[in-house]
Motif scaffolding. Structure first.
Motif, PDB file in Angstrom:
ATOM      1  N   TRP A 130       0.832  -1.208   0.000  1.00 35.18           N
ATOM      2  CA  TRP A 130       0.000   0.000   0.000  1.00 35.18           C
ATOM      3  C   TRP A 130       0.867   1.258   0.000  1.00 35.18           C
ATOM      4  O   TRP A 130       0.471   2.309  -0.503  1.00 35.18           O
ATOM      5  N   ASP A 131       2.058   1.172   0.593  1.00 38.58           N
ATOM      6  CA  ASP A 131       2.930   2.348   0.603  1.00 38.58           C
ATOM      7  C   ASP A 131       4.024   2.249  -0.461  1.00 38.58           C
ATOM      8  O   ASP A 131       4.940   3.053  -0.503  1.00 38.58           O
ATOM      9  N   ARG A 133       6.524   0.154  -0.864  1.00 40.49           N
ATOM     10  CA  ARG A 133       7.899   0.031  -0.361  1.00 40.49           C
ATOM     11  C   ARG A 133       8.734  -0.998  -1.112  1.00 40.49           C
ATOM     12  O   ARG A 133       9.908  -1.160  -0.813  1.00 40.49           O
ATOM     13  N   PHE A 343       0.346   7.437  -5.677  1.00 41.08           N
ATOM     14  CA  PHE A 343      -0.070   7.412  -4.275  1.00 41.08           C
ATOM     15  C   PHE A 343      -0.822   8.696  -3.945  1.00 41.08           C
ATOM     16  O   PHE A 343      -0.399   9.775  -4.349  1.00 41.08           O
ATOM     17  N   ASN A 345      -3.544  10.780  -0.973  1.00 40.10           N
ATOM     18  CA  ASN A 345      -4.212  10.873   0.321  1.00 40.10           C
ATOM     19  C   ASN A 345      -5.678  11.182   0.032  1.00 40.10           C
ATOM     20  O   ASN A 345      -6.010  12.277  -0.423  1.00 40.10           O
ATOM     21  N   ASP A 357       0.237   5.977  10.315  1.00 38.85           N
ATOM     22  CA  ASP A 357       0.903   5.389   9.163  1.00 38.85           C
ATOM     23  C   ASP A 357       1.156   6.528   8.173  1.00 38.85           C
ATOM     24  O   ASP A 357       0.214   7.110   7.648  1.00 38.85           O
ATOM     25  N   GLY A 359       2.344   6.275   5.312  1.00 33.40           N
ATOM     26  CA  GLY A 359       2.070   5.841   3.942  1.00 33.40           C
ATOM     27  C   GLY A 359       3.273   6.000   3.032  1.00 33.40           C
ATOM     28  O   GLY A 359       4.382   5.594   3.356  1.00 33.40           O
ATOM     29  N   ARG A 360       3.044   6.627   1.884  1.00 32.24           N
ATOM     30  CA  ARG A 360       4.068   6.693   0.841  1.00 32.24           C
ATOM     31  C   ARG A 360       5.374   7.334   1.328  1.00 32.24           C
ATOM     32  O   ARG A 360       6.459   6.962   0.877  1.00 32.24           O
ATOM     33  N   GLN A 362       6.903   7.020   4.094  1.00 32.16           N
ATOM     34  CA  GLN A 362       7.733   5.978   4.673  1.00 32.16           C
ATOM     35  C   GLN A 362       8.137   4.967   3.598  1.00 32.16           C
ATOM     36  O   GLN A 362       9.293   4.545   3.534  1.00 32.16           O
ATOM     37  N   GLY A 363       7.174   4.619   2.740  1.00 34.90           N
ATOM     38  CA  GLY A 363       7.410   3.611   1.706  1.00 34.90           C
ATOM     39  C   GLY A 363       8.563   3.970   0.772  1.00 34.90           C
ATOM     40  O   GLY A 363       9.363   3.111   0.396  1.00 34.90           O
ATOM     41  N   PHE A 405      -1.588   6.574   0.006  1.00 35.48           N
ATOM     42  CA  PHE A 405      -1.462   5.142  -0.267  1.00 35.48           C
ATOM     43  C   PHE A 405      -1.663   4.888  -1.740  1.00 35.48           C
ATOM     44  O   PHE A 405      -2.152   5.750  -2.466  1.00 35.48           O
ATOM     45  N   HIS A 421      -6.979   0.588   2.621  1.00 39.20           N
ATOM     46  CA  HIS A 421      -5.700  -0.019   3.019  1.00 39.20           C
ATOM     47  C   HIS A 421      -5.769  -0.703   4.377  1.00 39.20           C
ATOM     48  O   HIS A 421      -5.002  -1.610   4.659  1.00 39.20           O
TER      49      HIS A 421
END
Ligand code: HEC
Ligand code: HEC
Length: 481
Positions: A130-131, A133, A343, A345, A357, A359-360, A362-363, A405, A421
């Motif tokens: 979802w992110d 990664r 990605f 929001n 989270d 999301g992206r 962090q990913g 995401f 997600h």
């Protein structure tokens, strides 16, 4: 009492957060012009863009690829690849549910916080999870194996299992297995590097947290640990760093050998996953008819109605017009897989009260730091995919990515609920209601500016839902092996 030095820091942070928050809101975006009624021609173009035609693979698969798929399929269904002997990829990705599990959030060794995405047509993807990664299906397949909540296994255990159960098949494809494998059953390698966002991103996230209780908690923790609040947020969103394990101390050459086997495991699994395709959805059958009629008769107003099939009629066509027109869904759900591979929001409010989270945001960091990414030595790409090219230019400091995401495919939604997600929407209509109102502040970051409340009436929502259901077809995958 808060020590003065710290109180100053808090004030400093608050100011910084506000500055960052405002300076990061994108400059005035053009509000999406709510489209006028669509012309018949525009609808036809949209239909032709969304019609699914798979690149021919299966029939032309060579011997090596068939052997690879066969091995990958066995791995996919093998429960021995888990800490308790009960979990395989198929535990969560069940073929009869279009490779999902029907749960709100997935359950392997334990319960995870995320909803299981479908694997149908995943050959087309650029980013996974979802992110996002992972930048390839190969790299993605390694994640769940070492996730303590999913398979709870390790790459050393994968290599050991391959040596005992798959030696011949493996060696025919990839050459000799390492002569000696670690025998210590406790060995585990930290799965992913501890990837922390920058202070600026953390400050922005902190300032935009939708859950005020969590925001207070971060400030309180910071105070009690005499740390900057941004530091607390960075650490908590990156997850605890994994402790050093016995594997870390092993000779480099041995780690290399194990990682090569692990990457090959990913290659086999990915090859199988690429065979999972959808066919014959009512929408595609309708779209085929439209294309045929178009060829025979040229443009004509009755074309669309005369192309109807079982499961795609007047309600679905009205839904399609809303999807492409006033609904503006194709801003993100575009093309034959109904995703822009990007990605966003979409303004989902906070459910969790003890973490966020990102999301992206962090990913991107995880994808960039992964030793199994397309630029690493284990899974290098000969002809870099779109995702691999993007890896170089990731905008890790973008406010847009905070709480964003991946746009999921909308294929086979019939089988893939709950939705979102974190599986928060039990039924399709529930997520449509979300798009209809967009009433709540998002968990973090800001709702994408182009997304406006639909304000559809019940009949319109129903038509949109009918269209979405018509995108579901049967699922085929490599049956050999
Ligand atoms: C415990 C349930 C579970 C198991 C076991 C599991 N998955 Fe998943 N899978 C998930 C969840 C949940 C996600 C989304 C997680 C996230 O994004 O953080 C996911 C994501 C994926 C994705 C990304 C799809 C996309 O569109 O981004 C692929 C591909 C995938 N899994 C394949 C596999 C393979 C291959 C295995 C076995 C090696 C496996 N999964 C094992 C639950 C599971
Ligand atoms: C700004 C981009 C964007 C627009 C516009 C958009 N979506 Fe989405 N959609 C997403 C993203 C991103 C997600 C995943 C969000 C999440 O779970 O955090 C999503 C999720 C969904 C899901 C859930 C799918 C699943 O497997 O969980 C459905 C259904 C959906 N969208 C339908 C629509 C419809 C219908 C429209 C038009 C009314 C629309 N979307 C407009 C980006 C968008």
């Amino acid at each position: 009492m808060i020590p003065r030095k710290f109180a100053n820091r808090l004030v400093g942070l608050a100011i910084l957060s506000v500055i960052v928050y405002f300076s990061w809101r994108p400059a005035s975006q053009v509000k999406s012009a709510r489209a006028q009624p669509l012309s018949q021609e525009a609808v036809k173009i949209a239909i032709s863009n969304m019609r699914l035609r798979h690149p021919s693979t299966g029939s032309t698969a060579d011997k090596k690829s068939t052997a690879l798929m066969t091995l990958g399929k066995r791995f996919f269904f093998d429960k021995k690849l888990s800490a308790n002997g009960q979990v395989s990829c198929a535990t969560c990705h069940q073929p009869e549910k279009s490779f999902t599990d029907g749960r709100v959030t997935a359950v392997g060794i334990a319960t995870t916080g995320m909803n299981t995405p479908t694997l149908v047509n995943s050959y087309f993807g650029q980013w996974f999870f979802w992110d996002g990664r992972s930048d390839s299906l190969e790299a993605q397949a390694l994640g769940p194996v070492e996730n303590a909540l999913e398979h709870g296994f390790s790459r050393v255990q994968v290599a050991t299992l391959i040596a005992s159960d798959y030696k011949k098949e493996y060696e025919e494809l990839f050459g000799r297995l390492p002569a000696a494998l670690p025998t210590d059953p406790a060995v585990r390698l930290p799965a992913s590097p501890h990837s922390m966002v920058s202070n600026e991103v953390a400050a922005y996230a902190l300032a935009t947290l939708g859950n005020q209780d969590f925001q207070k908690q971060v400030l309180k923790t910071a105070q009690s640990q005499s740390k900057q609040p941004v530091e607390i947020l960075r650490t908590s969103s990156a997850g605890a760093p994994e402790p050093k394990t016995p594997f870390d101390q092993r000779p480099e050459a041995q780690k290399l050998e194990i990682n090569i086997v692990f990457a090959n495991f990913g290659r086999a699994v990915a090859e199988f996953e690429r065979s999972i395709e959808t066919t014959d959805s009512p929408f595609d059958l309708f779209a085929d008819n439209v294309a045929k009629n178009e060829k025979n008769k040229g443009t004509n107003k009755e074309d669309l109605n005369s192309s109807f099939v079982a499961g795609f009629g007047a309600a679905e066509l009205r839904g399609l017009e809303l999807f492409v027109g006033r609904g503006n869904c194709t801003l993100c759900h575009q093309g034959s897989h109904f995703t822009d591979q990007q990605f966003h929001n979409i303004g989902l409010m906070a459910l969790a009260t003890d973490h966020v989270d990102l999301g992206r945001t962090q990913g991107m960091l995880i994808a960039r730091n992964s030793e199994f990414n397309c630029r690493g030595k284990y899974l290098p790409q000969k002809s870099p995919s779109e995702g691999c090219r993007e890896l170089e230019f990731l905008e890790t400091e973008s406010a847009e990515a905070v709480g964003a995401f991946k746009t999921p495919t909308l294929r086979n939604l019939r089988d893939t609920g709950p939705y979102g997600h974190d599986g928060r929407f039990p039924k399709l209509i529930d997520i449509l209601q979300h798009y209809n109102h967009l009433a709540m502040p998002p968990a973090v970051g800001h709702t994408e500016e182009l997304l406006l409340p639909l304000d559809f009436n019940q009949a319109e929502l129903h038509d949109l839902e009918s269209l979405l259901m018509s995108l579901s077809g049967s699922v085929t995958f490599f049956k050999g092996g």
